[in-house]
Design an enzyme around this catalytic site. Structure first.
Site, PDB file in Angstrom:
ATOM      1  N   HIS A 186     -31.454  12.896 -35.183  1.00  0.00           N
ATOM      2  CA  HIS A 186     -32.218  11.682 -35.466  1.00  0.00           C
ATOM      3  C   HIS A 186     -32.012  11.272 -36.922  1.00  0.00           C
ATOM      4  O   HIS A 186     -32.373  12.016 -37.836  1.00  0.00           O
ATOM      5  CB  HIS A 186     -33.703  11.936 -35.200  1.00  0.00           C
ATOM      6  CG  HIS A 186     -34.027  12.108 -33.739  1.00  0.00           C
ATOM      7  ND1 HIS A 186     -34.811  11.229 -33.039  1.00  0.00           N
ATOM      8  CD2 HIS A 186     -33.640  13.053 -32.844  1.00  0.00           C
ATOM      9  CE1 HIS A 186     -34.905  11.614 -31.768  1.00  0.00           C
ATOM     10  NE2 HIS A 186     -34.211  12.733 -31.635  1.00  0.00           N
TER      11      HIS A 186
ATOM     12  N   CYS B 291     -33.613   9.231 -38.577  1.00  0.00           N
ATOM     13  CA  CYS B 291     -34.885   9.086 -39.305  1.00  0.00           C
ATOM     14  C   CYS B 291     -35.343  10.424 -39.885  1.00  0.00           C
ATOM     15  O   CYS B 291     -36.202  10.450 -40.774  1.00  0.00           O
ATOM     16  CB  CYS B 291     -35.970   8.483 -38.415  1.00  0.00           C
ATOM     17  SG  CYS B 291     -36.472   9.524 -37.039  1.00  0.00           S
TER      18      CYS B 291
ATOM     19  N   GLN C 125     -36.742  10.370 -27.547  1.00  0.00           N
ATOM     20  CA  GLN C 125     -35.781  11.184 -26.778  1.00  0.00           C
ATOM     21  C   GLN C 125     -36.396  11.699 -25.474  1.00  0.00           C
ATOM     22  O   GLN C 125     -35.721  11.772 -24.444  1.00  0.00           O
ATOM     23  CB  GLN C 125     -35.293  12.340 -27.658  1.00  0.00           C
ATOM     24  CG  GLN C 125     -34.141  13.110 -27.040  1.00  0.00           C
ATOM     25  CD  GLN C 125     -33.615  14.186 -27.961  1.00  0.00           C
ATOM     26  OE1 GLN C 125     -33.623  14.016 -29.184  1.00  0.00           O
ATOM     27  NE2 GLN C 125     -33.157  15.280 -27.391  1.00  0.00           N
TER      28      GLN C 125
ATOM     29  N   CYS D 101     -34.507   5.073 -32.340  1.00  0.00           N
ATOM     30  CA  CYS D 101     -35.860   5.614 -32.207  1.00  0.00           C
ATOM     31  C   CYS D 101     -36.865   4.482 -32.381  1.00  0.00           C
ATOM     32  O   CYS D 101     -36.694   3.591 -33.211  1.00  0.00           O
ATOM     33  CB  CYS D 101     -36.112   6.764 -33.180  1.00  0.00           C
ATOM     34  SG  CYS D 101     -36.825   6.336 -34.754  1.00  0.00           S
ATOM     35  N   GLU D 102     -37.877   4.517 -31.535  1.00  0.00           N
ATOM     36  CA  GLU D 102     -38.816   3.397 -31.520  1.00  0.00           C
ATOM     37  C   GLU D 102     -39.773   3.416 -32.704  1.00  0.00           C
ATOM     38  O   GLU D 102     -40.462   2.435 -32.945  1.00  0.00           O
ATOM     39  CB  GLU D 102     -39.600   3.372 -30.209  1.00  0.00           C
ATOM     40  CG  GLU D 102     -40.599   4.499 -30.035  1.00  0.00           C
ATOM     41  CD  GLU D 102     -41.318   4.411 -28.693  1.00  0.00           C
ATOM     42  OE1 GLU D 102     -40.828   3.729 -27.777  1.00  0.00           O
ATOM     43  OE2 GLU D 102     -42.387   5.050 -28.570  1.00  0.00           O
ATOM     44  N   HIS D 103     -39.792   4.525 -33.446  1.00  0.00           N
ATOM     45  CA  HIS D 103     -40.704   4.579 -34.590  1.00  0.00           C
ATOM     46  C   HIS D 103     -40.102   3.920 -35.828  1.00  0.00           C
ATOM     47  O   HIS D 103     -40.813   3.282 -36.587  1.00  0.00           O
ATOM     48  CB  HIS D 103     -41.061   6.038 -34.918  1.00  0.00           C
ATOM     49  CG  HIS D 103     -41.706   6.743 -33.778  1.00  0.00           C
ATOM     50  ND1 HIS D 103     -41.236   7.935 -33.269  1.00  0.00           N
ATOM     51  CD2 HIS D 103     -42.769   6.416 -33.021  1.00  0.00           C
ATOM     52  CE1 HIS D 103     -41.996   8.310 -32.257  1.00  0.00           C
ATOM     53  NE2 HIS D 103     -42.923   7.413 -32.083  1.00  0.00           N
ATOM     54  N   HIS D 104     -38.808   4.114 -36.040  1.00  0.00           N
ATOM     55  CA  HIS D 104     -38.178   3.613 -37.258  1.00  0.00           C
ATOM     56  C   HIS D 104     -37.030   2.647 -36.989  1.00  0.00           C
ATOM     57  O   HIS D 104     -36.449   2.104 -37.918  1.00  0.00           O
ATOM     58  CB  HIS D 104     -37.636   4.786 -38.095  1.00  0.00           C
ATOM     59  CG  HIS D 104     -38.668   5.811 -38.439  1.00  0.00           C
ATOM     60  ND1 HIS D 104     -38.904   6.921 -37.661  1.00  0.00           N
ATOM     61  CD2 HIS D 104     -39.557   5.876 -39.477  1.00  0.00           C
ATOM     62  CE1 HIS D 104     -39.876   7.650 -38.208  1.00  0.00           C
ATOM     63  NE2 HIS D 104     -40.290   7.038 -39.302  1.00  0.00           N
TER      64      HIS D 104
HETATM   65  N1  GTP Z   1     -41.299  13.163 -30.211  1.00  0.00           N
HETATM   66  C1  GTP Z   1     -40.431  12.355 -30.837  1.00  0.00           C
HETATM   67  N2  GTP Z   1     -40.659  12.035 -32.125  1.00  0.00           N
HETATM   68  C2  GTP Z   1     -39.766  11.239 -32.725  1.00  0.00           C
HETATM   69  C3  GTP Z   1     -38.611  10.755 -32.093  1.00  0.00           C
HETATM   70  N3  GTP Z   1     -37.924  10.009 -33.000  1.00  0.00           N
HETATM   71  C4  GTP Z   1     -38.643  10.048 -34.134  1.00  0.00           C
HETATM   72  N4  GTP Z   1     -39.764  10.803 -33.980  1.00  0.00           N
HETATM   73  C5  GTP Z   1     -40.864  11.158 -34.890  1.00  0.00           C
HETATM   74  O1  GTP Z   1     -41.874  10.191 -34.860  1.00  0.00           O
HETATM   75  C6  GTP Z   1     -42.801  10.568 -35.893  1.00  0.00           C
HETATM   76  C7  GTP Z   1     -43.510   9.355 -36.450  1.00  0.00           C
HETATM   77  O2  GTP Z   1     -44.462   9.897 -37.291  1.00  0.00           O
HETATM   78  P1  GTP Z   1     -45.285   9.059 -38.405  1.00  0.00           P
HETATM   79  O3  GTP Z   1     -46.040  10.033 -39.260  1.00  0.00           O
HETATM   80  O4  GTP Z   1     -46.027   7.945 -37.737  1.00  0.00           O
HETATM   81  O5  GTP Z   1     -44.100   8.354 -39.211  1.00  0.00           O
HETATM   82  P2  GTP Z   1     -43.485   8.744 -40.639  1.00  0.00           P
HETATM   83  O6  GTP Z   1     -44.549   8.683 -41.692  1.00  0.00           O
HETATM   84  O7  GTP Z   1     -42.312   7.849 -40.847  1.00  0.00           O
HETATM   85  O8  GTP Z   1     -43.054  10.249 -40.415  1.00  0.00           O
HETATM   86  P3  GTP Z   1     -41.933  11.112 -41.159  1.00  0.00           P
HETATM   87  O9  GTP Z   1     -40.641  10.899 -40.412  1.00  0.00           O
HETATM   88  O10 GTP Z   1     -42.415  12.527 -41.032  1.00  0.00           O
HETATM   89  O11 GTP Z   1     -41.834  10.628 -42.568  1.00  0.00           O
HETATM   90  C8  GTP Z   1     -41.986  11.358 -36.882  1.00  0.00           C
HETATM   91  O12 GTP Z   1     -42.472  12.684 -36.842  1.00  0.00           O
HETATM   92  C9  GTP Z   1     -40.544  11.288 -36.335  1.00  0.00           C
HETATM   93  O13 GTP Z   1     -39.800  12.460 -36.610  1.00  0.00           O
HETATM   94  C10 GTP Z   1     -38.406  11.128 -30.748  1.00  0.00           C
HETATM   95  O14 GTP Z   1     -37.426  10.733 -30.086  1.00  0.00           O
HETATM   96  N5  GTP Z   1     -39.327  11.931 -30.167  1.00  0.00           N
HETATM   97 ZN    ZN Z   2     -37.534   7.667 -36.087  1.00  0.00          ZN
END
Ligand code: GTP
Ligand code: ZN
Length: 199
Positions: free
Chosen positions: A157, A159, A129, A88-91
């Site tokens: 996921h 994360c 995704q 996942c590109e966020h984490h």
């Molecule tokens: N739509 C989508 N969201 C994703 C995917 N993978 C991870 N995420 C979400 O990306 C979001 C990033 O939100 P942020 O609030 O910036 O990050 P965060 O503080 O780490 O969020 P939490 O996971 O809720 O603790 C989270 O809600 C993750 O669940 C994906 O493939 N698609």
């Molecule tokens: Zn993630």
């Protein structure tokens, strides 16, 4: 970075750069980078990360074009339960699950193995995704120009499991449909054949 003479030179250079970053991370999280079990860890982690993101160096459309065969078969072709591992590109944590893909040929079929290869090319990048689903869908649609294409991905996921909201059993489903799969009967036939309860 300087231009590279060849892929091998690029791979050595980039592995060394990523290795140095991992060495810094291992130290920064409070570990002893000289500890026996950790000495080679930055290099291993760099190689693993570059393997998991090798899709940036690959051309999915070229993979499909390399095995397209003229054929008049024009019923649905389904490849289901294709295992898929992405980041996942966020984490930069894994998300993983299964892809189910179908297409209806329009004069050409494609070598079956090429469909999972296309999944890997796009999965081995930093993704969400939703975009992964559309990348696969558009690649097949643009290259094979079928009468229809459908992609369903079901994934967990890490994360959301190991950290954050810590939900162990949630599964995310994404889907995309083009051409004849935009018709409800064709879409339902596909969903029935992949034996999910999505329909
Ligand atoms: N739509 C989508 N969201 C994703 C995917 N993978 C991870 N995420 C979400 O990306 C979001 C990033 O939100 P942020 O609030 O910036 O990050 P965060 O503080 O780490 O969020 P939490 O996971 O809720 O603790 C989270 O809600 C993750 O669940 C994906 O493939 N698609
Ligand atoms: Zn993630």
């Amino acid at each position: 970075m300087a231009p590279y003479r060849n892929l091998e030179e690029y791979n050595i250079e980039i592995t060394n750069e990523v290795k140095d970053h991992f060495a810094k991370i291992v130290g920064d999280i409070g570990e002893d980078i000289t500890r026996e079990g950790l000495v080679k860890t930055p290099e291993r982690a760099a190689k693993a990360m570059l393997f998991l993101t090798q899709g940036y160096q690959q051309d999915a459309e070229e993979i499909l074009r390399s095995a397209m065969f003229a054929e008049s078969y024009d019923d649905m072709v389904i490849i289901k339960d294709i295992e898929m591992y992405s980041l996942c590109e966020h984490h930069m944590l894994p998300f993983f699950g299964k892809a189910h893909i179908a297409y209806i040929p329009n004069g050409h079929i494609v070598g079956l193995s090429k469909i999972p290869r296309v999944v890997d090319v796009f999965a081995r990048r930093l993704q969400v995704q939703e975009r992964l689903t559309h990348d696969i869908l558009e690649c097949i649609n643009n290259t094979l120009k079928p009468k229809g294409v459908a992609v369903v991905i079901e994934a967990s996921h890490m994360c959301m499991m190991m950290r954050g909201v810590q939900k162990q059993n949630s599964v995310t489903t994404t889907s995309g449909f083009r051409g004849q799969f935009e018709k409800i009967e064709t879409r339902n036939e596909f969903l029935k054949l992949i034996s999910t309860d999505l329909s």
